[in-house]
Design a protein around this motif. Structure first.
Motif, PDB file in Angstrom:
ATOM      1  N   PHE A  71       0.855  -1.186   0.000  1.00  8.96           N
ATOM      2  CA  PHE A  71       0.000   0.000   0.000  1.00  8.96           C
ATOM      3  C   PHE A  71       0.887   1.231   0.000  1.00  8.96           C
ATOM      4  N   GLU A  72       0.460   2.235  -0.740  1.00  8.09           N
ATOM      5  CA  GLU A  72       1.188   3.494  -0.758  1.00  8.09           C
ATOM      6  C   GLU A  72       0.181   4.610  -1.015  1.00  8.09           C
ATOM      7  N   GLY A  73       0.164   5.610  -0.121  1.00  6.81           N
ATOM      8  CA  GLY A  73      -0.710   6.753  -0.337  1.00  6.81           C
ATOM      9  C   GLY A  73      -1.404   7.220   0.926  1.00  6.81           C
ATOM     10  N   TYR A  74      -2.520   7.900   0.715  1.00  5.64           N
ATOM     11  CA  TYR A  74      -3.275   8.480   1.815  1.00  5.64           C
ATOM     12  C   TYR A  74      -3.951   7.386   2.638  1.00  5.64           C
ATOM     13  N   ALA A  75      -3.867   7.524   3.955  1.00  5.57           N
ATOM     14  CA  ALA A  75      -4.581   6.641   4.883  1.00  5.57           C
ATOM     15  C   ALA A  75      -5.293   7.509   5.910  1.00  5.57           C
ATOM     16  N   SER A  76      -6.482   7.133   6.297  1.00  8.66           N
ATOM     17  CA  SER A  76      -7.258   7.918   7.262  1.00  8.66           C
ATOM     18  C   SER A  76      -7.092   7.415   8.688  1.00  8.66           C
ATOM     19  N   GLU A  77      -6.592   6.166   8.857  1.00  7.37           N
ATOM     20  CA  GLU A  77      -6.438   5.595  10.200  1.00  7.37           C
ATOM     21  C   GLU A  77      -4.975   5.393  10.525  1.00  7.37           C
ATOM     22  N   PRO A  78      -4.537   5.563  11.749  1.00  7.36           N
ATOM     23  CA  PRO A  78      -5.330   6.030  12.883  1.00  7.36           C
ATOM     24  C   PRO A  78      -5.600   7.527  12.837  1.00  7.36           C
ATOM     25  N   LYS A  79      -4.872   8.239  11.959  1.00  6.06           N
ATOM     26  CA  LYS A  79      -5.133   9.649  11.701  1.00  6.06           C
ATOM     27  C   LYS A  79      -4.736   9.894  10.254  1.00  6.06           C
ATOM     28  N   PRO A  80      -5.234  10.956   9.635  1.00  2.33           N
ATOM     29  CA  PRO A  80      -4.857  11.225   8.243  1.00  2.33           C
ATOM     30  C   PRO A  80      -3.336  11.335   8.096  1.00  2.33           C
ATOM     31  N   CYS A  81      -2.821  10.650   7.079  1.00  2.00           N
ATOM     32  CA  CYS A  81      -1.374  10.645   6.850  1.00  2.00           C
ATOM     33  C   CYS A  81      -1.088  10.072   5.463  1.00  2.00           C
ATOM     34  N   GLN A  82       0.162  10.160   5.082  1.00  2.00           N
ATOM     35  CA  GLN A  82       0.667   9.467   3.892  1.00  2.00           C
ATOM     36  C   GLN A  82       1.462   8.269   4.396  1.00  2.00           C
ATOM     37  N   ARG A  83       1.069   7.071   3.979  1.00  2.00           N
ATOM     38  CA  ARG A  83       1.683   5.842   4.491  1.00  2.00           C
ATOM     39  C   ARG A  83       2.172   4.966   3.354  1.00  2.00           C
ATOM     40  N   GLN A  84       3.087   4.101   3.730  1.00  3.61           N
ATOM     41  CA  GLN A  84       3.565   3.058   2.836  1.00  3.61           C
ATOM     42  C   GLN A  84       3.642   1.791   3.673  1.00  3.61           C
ATOM     43  N   ALA A  85       3.210   0.694   3.115  1.00  6.76           N
ATOM     44  CA  ALA A  85       3.182  -0.555   3.872  1.00  6.76           C
ATOM     45  C   ALA A  85       3.443  -1.728   2.941  1.00  6.76           C
ATOM     46  N   ILE A  86       4.089  -2.750   3.508  1.00  9.00           N
ATOM     47  CA  ILE A  86       4.348  -3.961   2.733  1.00  9.00           C
ATOM     48  C   ILE A  86       4.226  -5.178   3.625  1.00  9.00           C
ATOM     49  N   VAL A  87       3.796  -6.255   3.021  1.00  8.43           N
ATOM     50  CA  VAL A  87       3.864  -7.594   3.610  1.00  8.43           C
ATOM     51  C   VAL A  87       4.634  -8.415   2.597  1.00  8.43           C
ATOM     52  N   ALA A  88       5.705  -9.074   3.057  1.00  6.73           N
ATOM     53  CA  ALA A  88       6.535  -9.849   2.147  1.00  6.73           C
ATOM     54  C   ALA A  88       7.076 -11.078   2.881  1.00  6.73           C
ATOM     55  N   ARG A  89       7.377 -12.114   2.090  1.00 10.03           N
ATOM     56  CA  ARG A  89       7.856 -13.380   2.658  1.00 10.03           C
ATOM     57  C   ARG A  89       9.232 -13.715   2.068  1.00 10.03           C
ATOM     58  N   ARG A  90      10.096 -14.240   2.935  1.00 12.86           N
ATOM     59  CA  ARG A  90      11.380 -14.752   2.453  1.00 12.86           C
ATOM     60  C   ARG A  90      11.120 -16.158   1.900  1.00 12.86           C
ATOM     61  N   PRO A  91      11.555 -16.423   0.672  1.00 16.36           N
ATOM     62  CA  PRO A  91      11.351 -17.770   0.102  1.00 16.36           C
ATOM     63  C   PRO A  91      12.013 -18.845   0.965  1.00 16.36           C
ATOM     64  N   ILE A  92      11.439 -20.019   0.922  1.00 20.43           N
ATOM     65  CA  ILE A  92      11.987 -21.158   1.685  1.00 20.43           C
ATOM     66  C   ILE A  92      13.150 -21.751   0.923  1.00 20.43           C
TER      67      ILE A  92
END
Length: 170
Positions: A149-170
């Motif tokens: 995710f990248e961009g505007y987020a309303s929670e927990p307060k208005p902000c510009q956020r970037q987020a990732i979920v990633a896995r290391r291969p086995i």
């Protein structure tokens, strides 16, 4: 207490069962508590000793008072099946942090990005991710992206956020 991040809540079920999860720069421990309640063993690290004291005795959580921004990386030799980071950025240690992830391990990372100054702090560009930065760092470390995710987020307060979920291969 502040409730856990919806991003962390949603994706925490992807963390491998039975392993230890690192809550980096855990602050008051909202995510460490969530993960411990879910049955994970949690290593909560921070440089705020008072915040760590509030986690003392919580089943499933061990705490460690560390300086994450010093010349010596305090987590050398440690390995985790999951890493959770929110509202924290120290670019110099991102490669070291991702190297802590075991094969099959999952990274859940969420923090502020460029453009956040409009909404308040942090506003210093040094502490704000650049567009696509988490995605690029994770790919360079060999992690496989699950969600981003990248961009505007309303929670927990208005902000510009970037987020990732990633896995290391086995």
């Amino acid at each position: 207490m502040i409730r856990p991040s919806p991003w962390v809540e949603h994706y925490s079920t992807l963390l491998p069962a039975g392993g230890e999860v690192l809550d980096l720069a855990c602050g008051n421990g909202r995510h460490a508590r969530l993960l411990a309640e879910m049955g994970y063993r949690v290593c909560a690290v921070d440089r705020d000793a008072l915040a760590l004291d509030r986690l003392a005795g919580v089943p499933g959580i061990t705490t460690s008072y560390v300086d994450l921004e010093g010349d010596v990386w305090p987590l050398v030799g440690r390995r985790f099946s999951g890493i959770v980071v929110t509202n924290y950025l120290w670019r110099a240690r991102l490669p070291d942090l991702l190297a802590l992830l075991l094969p099959g391990g999952v990274l859940i990372y969420e923090t502020f990005m460029d453009g956040n100054a409009v909404y308040g702090k942090p506003s210093n560009p040094y502490f704000l991710l650049r567009p696509g930065e988490l995605r690029a760092v994770a790919a360079a470390a060999g992690l496989l992206e699950i969600a981003y995710f990248e961009g505007y987020a309303s929670e927990p307060k208005p902000c510009q956020r970037q987020a990732i979920v990633a896995r290391r291969p086995i």
